[in-house]
Motif scaffolding. Structure first.
Motif, PDB file in Angstrom:
ATOM      1  N   ASP A  89     -52.113  30.648 -38.529  1.00  0.00           N
ATOM      2  CA  ASP A  89     -50.592  30.823 -38.483  1.00  0.00           C
ATOM      3  C   ASP A  89     -50.172  29.952 -37.185  1.00  0.00           C
ATOM      4  O   ASP A  89     -51.025  29.718 -36.363  1.00  0.00           O
ATOM      5  CB  ASP A  89     -50.575  32.435 -38.210  1.00  0.00           C
ATOM      6  CG  ASP A  89     -50.538  33.246 -39.574  1.00  0.00           C
ATOM      7  OD1 ASP A  89     -50.593  32.723 -40.469  1.00  0.00           O
ATOM      8  OD2 ASP A  89     -50.340  34.486 -39.263  1.00  0.00           O
ATOM      9  N   ALA A  90     -48.869  29.596 -37.173  1.00  0.00           N
ATOM     10  CA  ALA A  90     -48.295  28.747 -36.361  1.00  0.00           C
ATOM     11  C   ALA A  90     -47.661  29.811 -34.975  1.00  0.00           C
ATOM     12  O   ALA A  90     -47.269  29.090 -34.314  1.00  0.00           O
ATOM     13  CB  ALA A  90     -47.050  28.007 -37.026  1.00  0.00           C
ATOM     14  N   ASP A  91     -47.591  31.003 -35.092  1.00  0.00           N
ATOM     15  CA  ASP A  91     -46.849  31.717 -34.296  1.00  0.00           C
ATOM     16  C   ASP A  91     -47.715  32.318 -33.126  1.00  0.00           C
ATOM     17  O   ASP A  91     -47.300  33.056 -32.095  1.00  0.00           O
ATOM     18  CB  ASP A  91     -46.135  33.133 -34.849  1.00  0.00           C
ATOM     19  CG  ASP A  91     -47.376  33.739 -35.506  1.00  0.00           C
ATOM     20  OD1 ASP A  91     -48.255  33.732 -35.359  1.00  0.00           O
ATOM     21  OD2 ASP A  91     -46.857  34.926 -36.079  1.00  0.00           O
ATOM     22  N   GLY A  92     -49.031  31.863 -32.937  1.00  0.00           N
ATOM     23  CA  GLY A  92     -49.857  32.365 -31.954  1.00  0.00           C
ATOM     24  C   GLY A  92     -50.684  33.672 -31.991  1.00  0.00           C
ATOM     25  O   GLY A  92     -51.245  34.081 -31.017  1.00  0.00           O
ATOM     26  N   GLN A  93     -50.575  34.228 -33.212  1.00  0.00           N
ATOM     27  CA  GLN A  93     -51.192  35.476 -33.298  1.00  0.00           C
ATOM     28  C   GLN A  93     -52.815  35.503 -33.276  1.00  0.00           C
ATOM     29  O   GLN A  93     -53.320  36.352 -32.807  1.00  0.00           O
ATOM     30  CB  GLN A  93     -50.727  36.101 -34.918  1.00  0.00           C
ATOM     31  CG  GLN A  93     -49.345  36.668 -34.886  1.00  0.00           C
ATOM     32  CD  GLN A  93     -49.398  37.591 -36.055  1.00  0.00           C
ATOM     33  OE1 GLN A  93     -50.297  37.792 -36.732  1.00  0.00           O
ATOM     34  NE2 GLN A  93     -48.036  37.631 -36.592  1.00  0.00           N
TER      35      GLN A  93
END
Length: 244
Positions: A89-93
């Motif tokens: 994922d691109a959101d840092g999760q």
């Protein structure tokens, strides 16, 4: 193993540079799919493509959903000749330090989907946490197996050849239903899933593209299709279960 990284991205640019910096240290090609983002977010992604030599940016003119973006990335990986694709994922999760474990397990079990099995902290929304158990229940019914321990985590290593063949043969959901459906359908085709524990966080101030009503309707309809798709497969699934 000739692996690449696939990142679906719809307007997630707050931490994308740090994500790409950490991923670039792995020296793996990166395919990022801009899923119809805003002009400002798209500009950031194009700047990233010029900044990171390993990054290839593919752009959707209109938003297709996370699943649609991942499918584009996986089919591109197949065209480019990669044997495995690591979805991030691109959101840092995701805990990117666990990619080394994904790679290790991908090499050890090259014909399996290797998936994260989330370990959540207090940042996880409770509604999202509880809804996962409902999906787990239906996936166990749809596969007649407890072997799929988590079907919603988007931190995975796919065997590209088998996955691309499924995507070309069958039209799968393109939104939040995709992660679940592809794992069940790969299982039906004989591609096993293996799991590793990994920490998953919901960053403070982060945004989610999960649409509570629309995506839950899509997921419910997907489970309905999978349940009825499972019925004629019962003899094969039971035979495989007994044999295994």
């Amino acid at each position: 193993m000739h692996a690449c990284i696939v990142i679906p991205n719809y307007n997630h640019v707050a931490v994308i540079e740090s994500v790409l910096t950490e991923l670039s240290a792995l020296d793996l090609p990166i395919i990022m799919v801009n899923d119809g983002s805003t002009a400002d977010a798209s500009a950031v992604m194009r700047q990233c493509e010029s900044q990171f030599p390993l990054l290839t940016l593919i752009e959707h003119s209109e938003n297709q959903g996370k699943g649609g973006a991942v499918q584009t990335g996986l089919l591109t990986a197949d065209k480019l000749g990669y044997s495995h694709a690591i979805q991030v994922d691109a959101d840092g999760q995701h805990d990117l330090t666990d990619i080394q474990t994904l790679i290790y397990l991908g090499k050890k079990y090259p014909d399996s989907v290797i998936s994260g099995q989330p370990i959540y902290d207090e940042s996880v929304p409770k509604v999202r946490l509880y809804s996962r158990y409902i999906t787990h229940f239906w996936v166990w019914i749809e596969t007649l197996s407890f072997s799929i321990k988590d079907s919603m985590c988007g931190f995975r290593c796919y065997p590209v050849k088998e996955t691309a063949a499924l995507l070309r043969d069958k039209q799968l959901g393109k939104r939040m239903d995709f992660d679940i459906e592809i794992m069940v359908r790969l299982f039906w085709r004989g591609t096993p899933s293996r799991f590793m524990p990994t920490k998953v966080i919901y960053p403070e101030g982060g945004s989610s593209h999960f649409r509570a009503f629309e995506d839950n309707v899509l997921i419910s309809w997907m489970h309905t299709r999978l349940f009825f798709g499972m019925l004629p497969r019962i003899p094969l699934l039971l035979w495989r279960k007994l044999r295994g």
